[in-house]
Design a protein around this motif. Structure first.
Motif, PDB file in Angstrom:
ATOM      1  N   LEU A 141     107.461  17.349 -46.278  1.00  0.00           N
ATOM      2  CA  LEU A 141     107.866  17.073 -47.654  1.00  0.00           C
ATOM      3  C   LEU A 141     107.499  18.240 -48.561  1.00  0.00           C
ATOM      4  N   GLU A 142     108.298  18.420 -49.582  1.00  0.00           N
ATOM      5  CA  GLU A 142     108.039  19.483 -50.549  1.00  0.00           C
ATOM      6  C   GLU A 142     106.778  19.152 -51.347  1.00  0.00           C
ATOM      7  N   GLY A 143     105.893  20.103 -51.461  1.00  0.00           N
ATOM      8  CA  GLY A 143     104.633  19.896 -52.175  1.00  0.00           C
ATOM      9  C   GLY A 143     103.491  19.460 -51.289  1.00  0.00           C
ATOM     10  N   ALA A 144     103.763  19.203 -49.987  1.00  0.00           N
ATOM     11  CA  ALA A 144     102.713  18.741 -49.089  1.00  0.00           C
ATOM     12  C   ALA A 144     101.595  19.770 -48.950  1.00  0.00           C
TER      13      ALA A 144
ATOM     14  N   ASP B 289      96.005  21.721 -49.481  1.00  0.00           N
ATOM     15  CA  ASP B 289      95.111  22.739 -50.034  1.00  0.00           C
ATOM     16  C   ASP B 289      94.025  22.113 -50.897  1.00  0.00           C
ATOM     17  N   PHE B 290      94.418  21.121 -51.696  1.00  0.00           N
ATOM     18  CA  PHE B 290      93.440  20.431 -52.521  1.00  0.00           C
ATOM     19  C   PHE B 290      92.438  19.680 -51.656  1.00  0.00           C
ATOM     20  N   TYR B 291      92.915  19.113 -50.552  1.00  0.00           N
ATOM     21  CA  TYR B 291      92.054  18.311 -49.673  1.00  0.00           C
ATOM     22  C   TYR B 291      90.999  19.176 -48.984  1.00  0.00           C
TER      23      TYR B 291
ATOM     24  N   ALA C 192      92.890  11.628 -41.088  1.00  0.00           N
ATOM     25  CA  ALA C 192      93.496  10.750 -42.097  1.00  0.00           C
ATOM     26  C   ALA C 192      93.634  11.453 -43.436  1.00  0.00           C
ATOM     27  N   GLY C 193      92.694  12.351 -43.742  1.00  0.00           N
ATOM     28  CA  GLY C 193      92.778  13.085 -44.994  1.00  0.00           C
ATOM     29  C   GLY C 193      94.022  13.946 -45.094  1.00  0.00           C
ATOM     30  N   PHE C 194      94.407  14.596 -43.999  1.00  0.00           N
ATOM     31  CA  PHE C 194      95.628  15.400 -43.999  1.00  0.00           C
ATOM     32  C   PHE C 194      96.853  14.523 -44.246  1.00  0.00           C
ATOM     33  N   VAL C 195      96.843  13.322 -43.655  1.00  0.00           N
ATOM     34  CA  VAL C 195      97.967  12.401 -43.843  1.00  0.00           C
ATOM     35  C   VAL C 195      98.072  11.968 -45.302  1.00  0.00           C
TER      36      VAL C 195
ATOM     37  N   GLY D   7     100.438  15.049 -52.210  1.00  0.00           N
ATOM     38  CA  GLY D   7     100.909  16.342 -52.708  1.00  0.00           C
ATOM     39  C   GLY D   7     102.377  16.298 -53.056  1.00  0.00           C
ATOM     40  N   HIS D   8     103.165  15.628 -52.229  1.00  0.00           N
ATOM     41  CA  HIS D   8     104.594  15.478 -52.529  1.00  0.00           C
ATOM     42  C   HIS D   8     104.794  14.646 -53.787  1.00  0.00           C
ATOM     43  N   MET D   9     103.997  13.596 -53.935  1.00  0.00           N
ATOM     44  CA  MET D   9     104.096  12.762 -55.135  1.00  0.00           C
ATOM     45  C   MET D   9     103.771  13.565 -56.389  1.00  0.00           C
TER      46      MET D   9
END
Length: 626
Positions: free
Chosen positions: A289-292, A297-299, A364-367, A373-375
């Motif tokens: 997804l766009e923005g993932a 990166d934030f995670y 789970a954090g990556f998921v 991020g997309h949201m």
């Protein structure tokens, strides 16, 4: 029901004699002829045990709490204190619980024959896990409700639909400040101040008004799912569809435990493995997804802040997360491991489960953050504006994020199926702990009635849980969670370490473990000795004191609890832990001895029948010690 020939025995630690007598032991369908222990039964296979323990350890906290803590505490930097606490607290406590239960093949109350003065620890474990069972199943009820309503398109929380009662405060985009803007002909219109500033215009003096805003997923959660009242003091009615989902949850758990570990062991093949299938599917979809990438990166913290390591709060968060995510101190691990065969390698199990649990949290954090991020990208917001933890993540932020993905109902169904199975695994272990305790305390009456006991407890817990599906239910759920799943478990674990390491004796405990897994070198035990005697107790005590010193009144969102609710929370906490000193006093009074010190010494001495459950294992232990 069938009757097996079993052997009753009494072992004396003073003269090392074993007395045997044959009795008929009634067993039911949860015991097979191939079981090593014909009275209690054993796991049908090692795989069932591992899946059950992994399911017990890997729960909702791995999905809805760890990713947020990592983001909050410096991203990838948070892994440093997290992994250190895993090595210093998590693994030592996990190894202690599982080896303790496996050695004696007893539940969390009966097992305290080891140090009778501390039997109150076992009672506290059962009380706490009962409270957790009752409240945790309400989260399963929420997951079931969302699962059912996900079979429609569009998803009901995708927009502010009037058919479910969205009001004027519901909006997919923030409204912020508005004002009356003069059009020049005596007329006014309500304009967003952001547009005015962009147009180099201004509001009329005193005409600025703040318009409350709530996203559709948040309003759907409050108004439709919970029918949330304004405070805990407004109980309101029982939300009938949540009560139905709660009943369905208990029916599923009761069915899975109808034959104890023999039936729950089969259920975990699905419930323990399915969450990983869903996580992999969601990750594959999320990273496309766009923005993932922005979310990931934030995670992990592409701009890692190592100064966070100087903050004591970060270390406390790491300690509490690793402690609770492994389910140590609640009695569940003792119960599950008590059905192991005596020579099972519990040390290897500790390594496997602890690694899988921590890896699951990180994965789970990556998921979670790929889709958040997309949201954020779609809504043109920063990650900090959309990320949440706990209920907010599971039932508001993530469901809203799913609405921005094509085929949203499909992903929503998968997500809530994952939450459901994560919750069920934890419930299996919790309820089996309560059932095992009752069967051991009233063996003659209940031993052959496992099915009736488990279903009876499910029914009782269902009625006790109805308070949490009223219109004020979420306030009660949050209050109980705040007081009963934090400090109590830390206190229990601390007392357990003191009782086994300092009173029973670390050398005796290590000898007990070696009788199961074989001899190990002194260098191997050096690490575990240090952890059990000094490191883990010190860190748990520091975590407890720091948590109490930084106590803040619980809130739900912006709503504060009244003083009577805070007092009630403390009363529930005290009720759970007061059995530790009460039982200790009773044991001292009942102990033999002419002086107070002699009575304490006698109350701390292991019971004459303490040792391995099976006669042949007791004989092996005597031979090894001699």
């Amino acid at each position: 029901m069938k009757t097996e020939k079993a052997v009753a025995y009494r072992f004396s630690q003073h003269d090392h004699r074993i007395q045997f007598s044959e009795d008929s032991v009634a067993t039911d369908g949860h015991v097979n002829e191939s079981d090593e222990n014909v009275e209690r039964g054993n796991w049908s296979s090692k795989t069932e045990y591992l899946l059950s323990v992994i399911g017990c350890a890997v729960g909702l906290g791995n999905v809805w709490r760890f990713p947020y803590l990592a983001y909050k505490n410096g991203g990838g930097v948070f892994l440093i204190p997290y992994l250190l606490m895993l090595a210093l607290i998590g693994m030592p406590m996990f190894f202690l619980d599982t080896s303790f239960g496996q050695f004696a093949s007893l539940g969390p109350v009966s097992i305290w024959k080891v140090v009778p003065m501390f039997q109150g620890i076992g009672i506290t474990m059962v009380l706490v896990i009962s409270v957790i069972d009752i409240t945790y199943n309400c989260i399963i009820a929420y997951s079931l409700y969302y699962l059912f309503v996900s079979f429609q398109s569009p998803l009901p929380w995708a927009d502010c639909f009037s058919w479910w009662g969205a009001d004027e405060t519901c909006s997919r985009t923030p409204r912020g400040l508005v004002c009356n803007h003069t059009l020049g002909d005596g007329r006014f219109e309500i304009i967003n101040t952001t547009w005015l500033q962009a147009s180099n215009k201004s509001c009329s003096n005193g005409s600025e008004i703040y318009v409350p805003h709530q996203g559709p997923s948040g309003q759907y959660w409050d108004k439709v799912v919970l029918r949330r009242s304004r405070s805990i003091e407004e109980t309101g009615n029982i939300v009938w569809y949540l009560a139905f989902c709660l009943l369905l949850g208990w029916v599923i758990i009761g069915a899975a435990l109808c034959k104890g570990i023999k039936s729950s062991g089969k259920a975990v093949y699905f419930t323990a493995s399915f969450p990983y299938v869903v996580l992999i599917i969601l990750l594959i979809r999320g990273v496309t997804l766009e923005g993932a990438q922005k979310g990931i990166d934030f995670y992990i913290g592409s701009q890692s802040d190592f100064t966070k390591l100087l903050n004591a709060e970060v270390w406390k968060d790491a300690a509490t997360q690793i402690f609770f995510s492994l389910s140590v101190g609640s009695g569940g691990l003792i119960t599950l491991s008590s059905y192991n065969k005596f020579h099972n390698n519990c040390y290897r199990d500790t390594i496997i489960v602890c690694v899988v649990n921590s890896a699951s949290s990180v994965f789970a954090g990556f998921v979670i953050f790929s889709i958040l991020g997309h949201m954020a990208h779609v809504q043109d917001k920063s990650i900090s504006e959309v990320v949440q933890s706990g209920f907010g993540l599971a039932f508001i932020a993530y469901p809203e994020a799913l609405t921005h993905i094509p085929l949203a109902p499909l992903w929503s169904i998968l997500f809530f199926l994952m939450l459901l199975t994560l919750g069920l695994d934890t419930q299996f272990a919790g309820l089996e702990t309560v059932v095992t305790t009752l069967l051991e305390q009233i063996p003659k009456f209940l031993q052959s009635k496992h099915h009736y006991v488990s279903n009876g407890i499910c029914l009782l817990f269902y009625f006790l849980g109805l308070m949490f599906v009223t219109e004020a239910g979420i306030y009660w759920l949050n209050l109980i969670d705040y007081f009963c799943t934090g400090w109590i478990l830390v206190i229990v674990a601390l007392m357990e370490l003191i009782a086994l390491s300092w009173i029973y004796g670390i050398n005796r405990f290590i000898n007990d473990i070696e009788s199961m897994i074989g001899r190990k070198t002194w260098l191997f035990w050096l690490w575990w000795r240090l952890c059990w005697l000094f490191i883990a107790p010190s860190l748990l005590a520091a975590t407890l004191l720091w948590s109490l010193a930084t106590f803040s009144r619980p809130t739900y969102g912006s709503i504060e609890y009244p003083q009577w609710a805070i007092a009630l929370g403390w009363c529930i906490l005290i009720f759970c832990i007061m059995w530790i000193p009460i039982i200790a006093i009773i044991r001292v009074i009942q102990a033999e001895g002419s002086s107070f010190c002699q009575k304490i010494s006698a109350a701390c001495r292991s019971a004459p029948d303490w040792g391995p459950y099976m006669k042949q294992h007791r004989g092996e232990m005597i031979q090894n010690q001699s």
